[in-house]
Design an enzyme around this catalytic site. Structure first.
Site, PDB file in Angstrom:
ATOM      1  N   ASP A 123      64.222  52.949  37.565  1.00 38.69           N
ATOM      2  CA  ASP A 123      65.396  52.889  36.690  1.00 38.69           C
ATOM      3  C   ASP A 123      66.682  53.209  37.452  1.00 38.69           C
ATOM      4  O   ASP A 123      66.649  53.783  38.541  1.00 38.69           O
ATOM      5  CB  ASP A 123      65.198  53.907  35.549  1.00 38.69           C
ATOM      6  N   ASP A 167      67.370  47.843  26.826  1.00 34.72           N
ATOM      7  CA  ASP A 167      66.973  49.004  26.023  1.00 34.72           C
ATOM      8  C   ASP A 167      66.976  48.638  24.544  1.00 34.72           C
ATOM      9  O   ASP A 167      66.605  49.453  23.703  1.00 34.72           O
ATOM     10  CB  ASP A 167      67.941  50.178  26.257  1.00 34.72           C
TER      11      ASP A 167
END
Ligand code: GLA
Length: 746
Positions: free
Chosen positions: A464, A524
């Protein structure tokens, strides 16, 4: 194949061709880019220039046709009569490169400075151009469905030069085009926008330090009137994860100049004598079968030449990720409970997301540290991983190695490792980036991540990166080179580790990251209706094997939308399927549905992940030639719906196919107080009986099957009639808002 005759170069195969010509002035003209042509076409495809043009500047005063500004070029200079966009700008210095020599090479020519590149079966044309103090090498590599281009600039003079702008590619395309870009932001990635290409420049650029969720580096140019299945469409992309730039502008002569490369914003790279600078690789493809045809060529290119060889066409596991279900609030007992449930539902890989290390109980602390949080995981990662393996699942782990929290042991020990500028540090998601241009920082990341991977049998990594950068220009580029170095050192020795890159979702969905790991977390935003836009936008340039696509909770965290579980599954099937919700809150009927979903997906996963993808009028379809899976998606249903048709693309007209819907169900509870109209006794929609029934009983939703010829399915067959307020009937599709149907055609 690459041929050369009388100064003409032809890169060609059955799908694509690029024709270049060295003209009398040593400039490189582009005669054609698109469908296959032959060497014999060269003369016919060359513009005949004999007349001058008003105020224009000539390369040779005796030749009225020597105006560079009017030529269809594949490279150009600055300050030398071509006033269109220049691909190369040096501080205070003109450029005027002329052809010197060429080489045809079997295969690709490896990058010199650490940038990733396309690989596999290919041929390369190297064209060398020079001016007094500089040498320019242009590389054109022919793959089956795309051509890549990149450049290397070498200082062969006595003094330093400063490169302010250096594009990977330049081309002039005749014709009128529209430019489609994919823009947005966090939880709003890949929104498709189309503008006409006119005389003012249209720019697609990122300056956030990443390829970005604001403007994906990939874009399209389509001839006016092109549709999903017809017309000429060109696709462009960049094998790069940092700041990028593309400019498109039509000239008075009707040539659209297209340049793409690293963003020139704040860029200034000093090249000392003897030094080189190379650009990332630009990718271009073409189709005369509309947007769909172009997408299929790009998909093929990514699957065959971009993703790591080990993962090419390798089936991806169905995963469970604990993030949306737990966030930071978990311990070993909770995780093992979830893993067991996930396994029983059909998941094959358990992924532990953020929060397993340091003092990371929220996003204000711990990034940069790699010590396992023993309060949450008393038997460490190895203990957890062993137990998960014993359940028959693989184990995956989240990392955010590029970032550091001020509240971390790493920052306390090495505050100078953070990426800074002359001002106060600017935090993003309460964190700073590490300065990946520093070798000691890269070594720290490589040692720690590699050590953990080897210590706990980890077969999947979610990598990430959750903030925009503050680095500008050259520093931002060097950061990306640092990132590639780290990724290469960690993952090349461990090719079997499935790397899914992520950057607040789709903030770095690009071909550079895909060279290291075959999947990217799209967004997301896991709301399936939003995902129709996000995965739909990505589908123009990237294959579905690269999409991390998860079923999450409803109501949804970002939109509060209550989408049926069937649609959540049906959308996520068109990617690499995962589940990301608290499995402890599932009703028995939902568990049954999820089991059916994972079983169905596994049966057809090869087609979902690697089949030929097509956008249809009401959804998406994938096909391996024998089996076609067609998803039809609805957003808002009207009270009096008309007939809906299933139209399937790519079938053989004569062949007879069987079609059937994937069995779907409705929860009783969703009918609320309407149930009392059909029940023999009065029932309270919020009472015990209905709430209990809702957990255990479902109603089938319009099962539809039959046989039809390829012609009929192409023309369109009527789907079962949709719900219209006259009651439930299992012969109809009781489609709610956000409903969907999935057909299997075999
Ligand atoms: C980012 C990712 C999410 C999740 C969180 C964890 O937002 O995109 O999927 O991993 O970080 O902090």
């Amino acid at each position: 194949m690459i041929n050369h005759e009388n100064g003409v170069f032809l890169l060609h195969n059955e799908h694509i061709s690029l024709m270049l010509r060295v003209n009398a002035y040593g400039l490189l003209e582009q005669l054609h880019f698109g469908g296959p042509v032959t060497m014999a076409d060269a003369a016919a495809m060359t513009v005949c220039r004999t007349l001058g043009w008003g105020s224009s500047v000539l390369l040779d005063d005796k030749d009225a046709g020597s105006c560079a500004d009017e030529m269809s070029l594949a490279w150009s200079g600055s300050g030398r009569g071509d006033y269109r966009e220049s691909p190369l700008e040096l501080a205070g210095k003109s450029t005027d490169f002329r052809f010197k020599n060429y080489r045809i090479i079997d295969g690709i020519v490896p990058m010199e400075g650490g940038l990733p590149q396309a690989k596999g079966d290919a041929r390369t044309l190297e064209i060398v151009m020079e001016q007094t103090d500089l040498r320019l090498r242009l590389y054109f590599t022919l793959f089956d469905t795309a051509i890549t281009r990149r450049c290397v600039l070498e200082n062969i003079g006595e003094g330093a030069v400063t490169v302010q702008k250096f594009m990977s590619s330049l081309m002039d395309l005749p014709g009128n085009y529209e430019m489609t870009t994919f823009d947005g932001g966090w939880i709003a990635e890949m929104r498709k926008h189309t503008v006409p290409v006119l005389d003012s420049r249209v720019v697609n650029e990122s300056v956030t330090g990443a390829s970005s969720n604001r403007h994906n580096p990939g874009f399209l140019l389509s001839e006016v009137g092109a549709t999903e299945d017809s017309g000429r469409v060109y696709g462009f992309n960049l094998v790069y994860s940092g700041n990028h730039y593309a400019g498109v502008q039509r000239s008075l002569q009707g040539l659209s100049r297209v340049v793409q490369g690293i963003s020139p914003s704040n860029f200034a790279k000093k090249l000392q004598p003897g030094q080189c600078f190379e650009t990332p690789e630009a990718v271009m493809s073409w189709s005369d079968e509309g947007f769909g045809g172009l997408s299929r060529k790009m998909h093929d290119f990514v699957n065959r030449h971009i993703v790591p060889e080990y993962w090419q066409y390798k089936l991806r596991p169905v995963l469970y990720n604990d993030w949306e279900g737990c966030m930071f609030d978990f311990n070993q007992r909770i995780l093992l409970g979830l893993a067991k449930k996930a396994r029983d539902l059909g998941c094959e890989l358990f992924v532990l997301d953020d929060g397993w290390f340091g003092k990371r109980n929220d996003d204000r602390a711990g990034l940069g540290d790699y010590t396992v949080n023993k309060k949450k995981l008393p038997s460490g990662l190895k203990g957890l991983s062993d137990r998960i393996h014993a359940m028959g699942m693989e184990f995956g782990l989240w990392f955010e190695p590029e970032a550091v929290n001020v509240d971390s042991d790493l920052y306390r020990a090495h505050p100078d490792w953070a990426l800074t500028d002359a001002f106060e540090p600017l935090l993003g998601r309460h964190q700073l980036l590490l300065d990946l241009t520093k070798p000691e920082v890269r070594d720290y990341i490589v040692e720690n991540v590699s050590g953990i991977l080897d210590s706990a049998g980890i077969s999947y990594v979610k990598w990430d990166m959750n903030r925009h950068s503050i680095a500008l220009g050259e520093k931002a580029h060097d950061y990306i080179l640092g990132l590639y170095d780290v990724l290469r050192r960690i993952f090349e020795p461990r090719p079997q580790v499935l790397l899914e890159s992520c950057s607040s979702g789709g903030n770095r969905f690009d071909l550079g990251m895909l060279c290291f790991g075959p999947q990217v977390w799209c967004s997301d935003d896991t709301d399936p209706i939003e995902r129709l836009t996000i995965q739909g936008g990505l589908s123009y340039l990237y294959p579905q094997s690269t999409f991390g696509a998860h079923v999450s909770a409803a109501p949804h965290a970002q939109t509060l939308r209550n989408t049926p579980l069937t649609t959540r599954g049906n959308v996520s099937f068109f990617g690499c399927l995962g589940y990301e919700l608290d499995l402890n809150h599932l009703l028995p009927v939902e568990e049954t549905e999820i089991k059916a979903q994972t079983e169905f997906y596994k049966k057809y996963r090869k087609v979902f992940q690697f089949g030929t993808f097509r956008r249809t009028e009401n959804g998406w379809q994938v096909s391996d030639g024998d089996t076609t899976l067609a998803g039809v998606f609805y957003v808002c249903r009207p009270a009096a719906p008309g007939y809906d048709y299933l139209r399937v693309k790519g079938l053989q007209k004569e062949k007879v196919y069987q079609f059937r819907t994937r069995p779907q169900f409705h929860r009783i509870g969703q009918f609320g107080s309407l149930v009392k109209h059909v029940a023999p006794v009065a029932l309270n929609p919020n009472g015990f009986i209905l709430r209990t029934a809702d957990k255990h009983i479902t109603l089938p939703d319009g099962e539809h099957s039959g046989t039809a010829s390829g012609s009929a399915l192409t023309a369109g067959i009527p789907m079962l009639p949709a719900y219209r307020g006259t009651g439930y009937d299992k012969q109809q599709r009781t489609q709610l808002d956000f409903g969907s149907t999935l057909y299997v055609i075999e």
